[in-house]
Enzyme design. Structure first.
Site, PDB file in Angstrom:
ATOM      1  N   HIS A   1       0.870  -1.174   0.000  1.00 28.55           N
ATOM      2  CA  HIS A   1       0.000   0.000   0.000  1.00 28.55           C
ATOM      3  C   HIS A   1       0.906   1.223   0.000  1.00 28.55           C
ATOM      4  O   HIS A   1       1.514   1.568   1.013  1.00 28.55           O
ATOM      5  CB  HIS A   1      -0.897  -0.022   1.241  1.00 28.55           C
ATOM      6  CG  HIS A   1      -2.034   0.954   1.196  1.00 28.55           C
ATOM      7  ND1 HIS A   1      -3.147   0.767   0.404  1.00 28.55           N
ATOM      8  CD2 HIS A   1      -2.240   2.132   1.849  1.00 28.55           C
ATOM      9  CE1 HIS A   1      -3.979   1.771   0.576  1.00 28.55           C
ATOM     10  NE2 HIS A   1      -3.444   2.626   1.442  1.00 28.55           N
TER      11      HIS A   1
ATOM     12  N   LYS B   1     -10.221   5.984  -4.583  1.00 30.38           N
ATOM     13  CA  LYS B   1      -9.281   7.054  -4.274  1.00 30.38           C
ATOM     14  C   LYS B   1      -7.874   6.570  -4.580  1.00 30.38           C
ATOM     15  O   LYS B   1      -7.488   5.464  -4.188  1.00 30.38           O
ATOM     16  CB  LYS B   1      -9.397   7.472  -2.806  1.00 30.38           C
ATOM     17  CG  LYS B   1      -8.606   8.733  -2.487  1.00 30.38           C
ATOM     18  CD  LYS B   1      -8.906   9.239  -1.089  1.00 30.38           C
ATOM     19  CE  LYS B   1      -8.119   8.489  -0.050  1.00 30.38           C
ATOM     20  NZ  LYS B   1      -8.266   9.102   1.295  1.00 30.38           N
TER      21      LYS B   1
ATOM     22  N   LYS C   1      -3.801   7.028  -4.277  1.00 31.89           N
ATOM     23  CA  LYS C   1      -2.706   7.622  -3.531  1.00 31.89           C
ATOM     24  C   LYS C   1      -1.642   8.090  -4.523  1.00 31.89           C
ATOM     25  O   LYS C   1      -1.084   7.286  -5.279  1.00 31.89           O
ATOM     26  CB  LYS C   1      -2.099   6.602  -2.569  1.00 31.89           C
ATOM     27  CG  LYS C   1      -3.009   6.219  -1.425  1.00 31.89           C
ATOM     28  CD  LYS C   1      -3.120   7.339  -0.409  1.00 31.89           C
ATOM     29  CE  LYS C   1      -3.884   6.898   0.831  1.00 31.89           C
ATOM     30  NZ  LYS C   1      -3.985   7.978   1.829  1.00 31.89           N
TER      31      LYS C   1
ATOM     32  N   ASP D   1      -5.576  11.372  -3.314  1.00 32.34           N
ATOM     33  CA  ASP D   1      -5.021  11.821  -2.038  1.00 32.34           C
ATOM     34  C   ASP D   1      -3.534  12.071  -2.241  1.00 32.34           C
ATOM     35  O   ASP D   1      -2.777  11.145  -2.525  1.00 32.34           O
ATOM     36  CB  ASP D   1      -5.232  10.757  -0.966  1.00 32.34           C
ATOM     37  CG  ASP D   1      -4.736  11.202   0.410  1.00 32.34           C
ATOM     38  OD1 ASP D   1      -4.259  12.345   0.531  1.00 32.34           O
ATOM     39  OD2 ASP D   1      -4.820  10.395   1.355  1.00 32.34           O
TER      40      ASP D   1
ATOM     41  N   GLU E   1      -7.549  15.460  -2.130  1.00 38.99           N
ATOM     42  CA  GLU E   1      -7.325  15.438  -0.684  1.00 38.99           C
ATOM     43  C   GLU E   1      -5.931  15.940  -0.337  1.00 38.99           C
ATOM     44  O   GLU E   1      -4.939  15.454  -0.875  1.00 38.99           O
ATOM     45  CB  GLU E   1      -7.513  14.012  -0.154  1.00 38.99           C
ATOM     46  CG  GLU E   1      -7.329  13.888   1.347  1.00 38.99           C
ATOM     47  CD  GLU E   1      -7.633  12.493   1.863  1.00 38.99           C
ATOM     48  OE1 GLU E   1      -7.321  12.218   3.040  1.00 38.99           O
ATOM     49  OE2 GLU E   1      -8.183  11.670   1.095  1.00 38.99           O
TER      50      GLU E   1
ATOM     51  N   ASP F   1      -7.291  16.903   5.431  1.00 41.52           N
ATOM     52  CA  ASP F   1      -7.079  15.673   6.188  1.00 41.52           C
ATOM     53  C   ASP F   1      -6.000  15.900   7.236  1.00 41.52           C
ATOM     54  O   ASP F   1      -6.286  16.130   8.405  1.00 41.52           O
ATOM     55  CB  ASP F   1      -6.714  14.517   5.252  1.00 41.52           C
ATOM     56  CG  ASP F   1      -6.411  13.232   6.013  1.00 41.52           C
ATOM     57  OD1 ASP F   1      -6.743  13.144   7.208  1.00 41.52           O
ATOM     58  OD2 ASP F   1      -5.829  12.301   5.417  1.00 41.52           O
TER      59      ASP F   1
ATOM     60  N   LYS G   1     -11.682  11.885  11.091  1.00 41.15           N
ATOM     61  CA  LYS G   1     -11.019  10.674  11.576  1.00 41.15           C
ATOM     62  C   LYS G   1     -11.046  10.688  13.098  1.00 41.15           C
ATOM     63  O   LYS G   1     -10.613  11.659  13.722  1.00 41.15           O
ATOM     64  CB  LYS G   1      -9.574  10.607  11.075  1.00 41.15           C
ATOM     65  CG  LYS G   1      -9.468  10.473   9.562  1.00 41.15           C
ATOM     66  CD  LYS G   1      -8.019  10.376   9.111  1.00 41.15           C
ATOM     67  CE  LYS G   1      -7.924  10.150   7.611  1.00 41.15           C
ATOM     68  NZ  LYS G   1      -6.525  10.050   7.140  1.00 41.15           N
TER      69      LYS G   1
ATOM     70  N   GLU H   1     -14.414   5.925   3.970  1.00 43.27           N
ATOM     71  CA  GLU H   1     -13.263   5.163   3.478  1.00 43.27           C
ATOM     72  C   GLU H   1     -12.950   4.017   4.449  1.00 43.27           C
ATOM     73  O   GLU H   1     -11.799   3.676   4.680  1.00 43.27           O
ATOM     74  CB  GLU H   1     -12.054   6.106   3.365  1.00 43.27           C
ATOM     75  CG  GLU H   1     -10.897   5.574   2.570  1.00 43.27           C
ATOM     76  CD  GLU H   1      -9.739   6.561   2.515  1.00 43.27           C
ATOM     77  OE1 GLU H   1      -8.623   6.131   2.220  1.00 43.27           O
ATOM     78  OE2 GLU H   1      -9.961   7.756   2.790  1.00 43.27           O
TER      79      GLU H   1
END
Length: 369
Positions: free
Chosen positions: A18, A163, A165, A194, A220, A245, A269, A323
């Protein structure tokens, strides 16, 4: 009475690498907090982070050390049902440590909701929805692989919000990667990016212009979280939604961002806000200021995901969905019965408290010794 507070670190491999702009994750370390009460009831919370100190100021190891040495001694012997009093003492005495505080508050609220026989959402105002739309993050970095992964998720009817990255590569390279995926998936899905703070303001102006023209729905945190002025200038310049964020560490940040008109969307969050109740305050600030909401994740396992879902279910407005896919990124589960993802949605657990049941044998197998 609060009798015992236990912090468990569990290392769980991810289903694939990831990739973020700040780190590449192959394993996620779950930070689980278990509070045992004198009446036999226990509560669970989670303080999992992304990428350790590459992302923020707390790591799994520091969270455990600070709870064991500083936070637990403050709370032991207090009345377990007086959650507000316990958290007021903790917030007055302990600076920072938002993730640790969130896990403690979650565990105390979980125990209290179980004591009362109601879902945790009832202690947060009550849920207005039983399912939550869930985005999937495409973070392999490989265009063809990301397209294939997204198409597979659509076939499974698991996700139709994606989304990406980006930020680790040159702006133009990232833009080509994103727009190729958008073109392949078409207009039936939502594609977002993001940047994880990776761009300068000039890079952001170039990148956002191209992404907006290509039909991307949301950008984001394109610049550093502390650069609120740059976020405000970008929000004024472009019509595509900009989401805060890393700039958002609780209700005071939410107020400052709203006052500066520096974001169109807030990623709420619970750990980054310092708890379920501060995260609820972030949402209130957003709603009063006309800012849309998105239910964010720190790639928590099932405990933290269930906690976030309990809060997000109380939001009247959730324009950009959530998410909460963290458990799906992990190769192993710590619950007896996994959370249910069906028809592009996460179904809210129905039992008391968080509504989840920890499989202690599985957790013991994963627990770091």
């Amino acid at each position: 009475m609060i009798q015992h507070i236990q912090v468990i670190l569990a290392d769980v491999p991810t289903i694939r690498p990831h990739k973020l702009s700040v780190a590449t994750m192959h394993t996620q370390t779950l930070v689980l907090v278990r509070i045992l009460c004198a009446d036999g009831i226990e509560g669970w919370g989670e303080a999992t982070t992304i990428g350790g100190l590459n992302y923020g100021g707390e790591s799994p190891e520091s969270i455990k050390a600070n709870i064991d040495a500083h936070i637990a001694p403050l709370l032991l012997g207090m009345k377990a049902g007086e959650v507000a009093m316990a958290m007021a003492k903790l917030r007055k005495t302990i600076q920072g440590n938002r993730f640790a505080k969130c896990a403690i508050e979650t565990a105390l609220l979980d125990a209290q909701a179980r004591r009362l026989g109601v879902p945790l959402s009832e202690l947060l105002g009550g849920r207005v929805r039983e399912t939550l739309p869930v985005a999937w993050t495409l973070a392999s970095g490989d265009t063809a692989q990301d397209i294939a992964e997204a198409e597979h998720m659509l076939e499974l009817r698991r996700h139709r919000i994606f989304k990406l990255k980006i930020g680790a590569r040159a702006v133009d390279e990232d833009v080509r990667h994103v727009l190729a995926i958008k073109k392949a998936l078409g207009d039936a899905v939502s594609v977002r990016v993001d940047v994880n703070q990776a761009w300068s303001e000039l890079e952001a102006m170039r990148g956002i212009a191209a992404l907006e023209a290509g039909g991307i729905d949301l950008i984001e945190q394109p610049v550093r979280g502390g650069n609120v002025a740059a976020m405000a200038r970008l929000a004024e310049r472009f019509s595509v939604a900009l989401m805060a964020d890393e700039a958002l560490h609780g209700p005071l940040d939410a107020y400052a961002l709203a006052k500066a008109a520096a974001a169109d969307v807030f990623a709420v969050k619970i750990t980054q806000s310092g708890g379920l109740l501060p995260a609820a305050q972030v949402a209130v600030v957003a709603q009063l200021a006309g800012i849309d909401l998105y239910g964010g994740t720190m790639l928590e396992g099932s405990v933290g995901t269930a906690a976030s879902a309990q809060l997000f279910s109380t939001f009247g407005d959730l324009a950009f969905g959530t998410e909460l896919f963290g458990p799906l990124l992990l190769t192993q589960e710590v619950l007896r019965e996994p959370l249910v993802y069906r028809d592009f949605m996460l179904e809210l657990p129905q039992g008391p408290g968080l509504g989840v049941d920890i499989d202690m044998d599985r957790l013991k197998h994963l627990q770091r010794q």
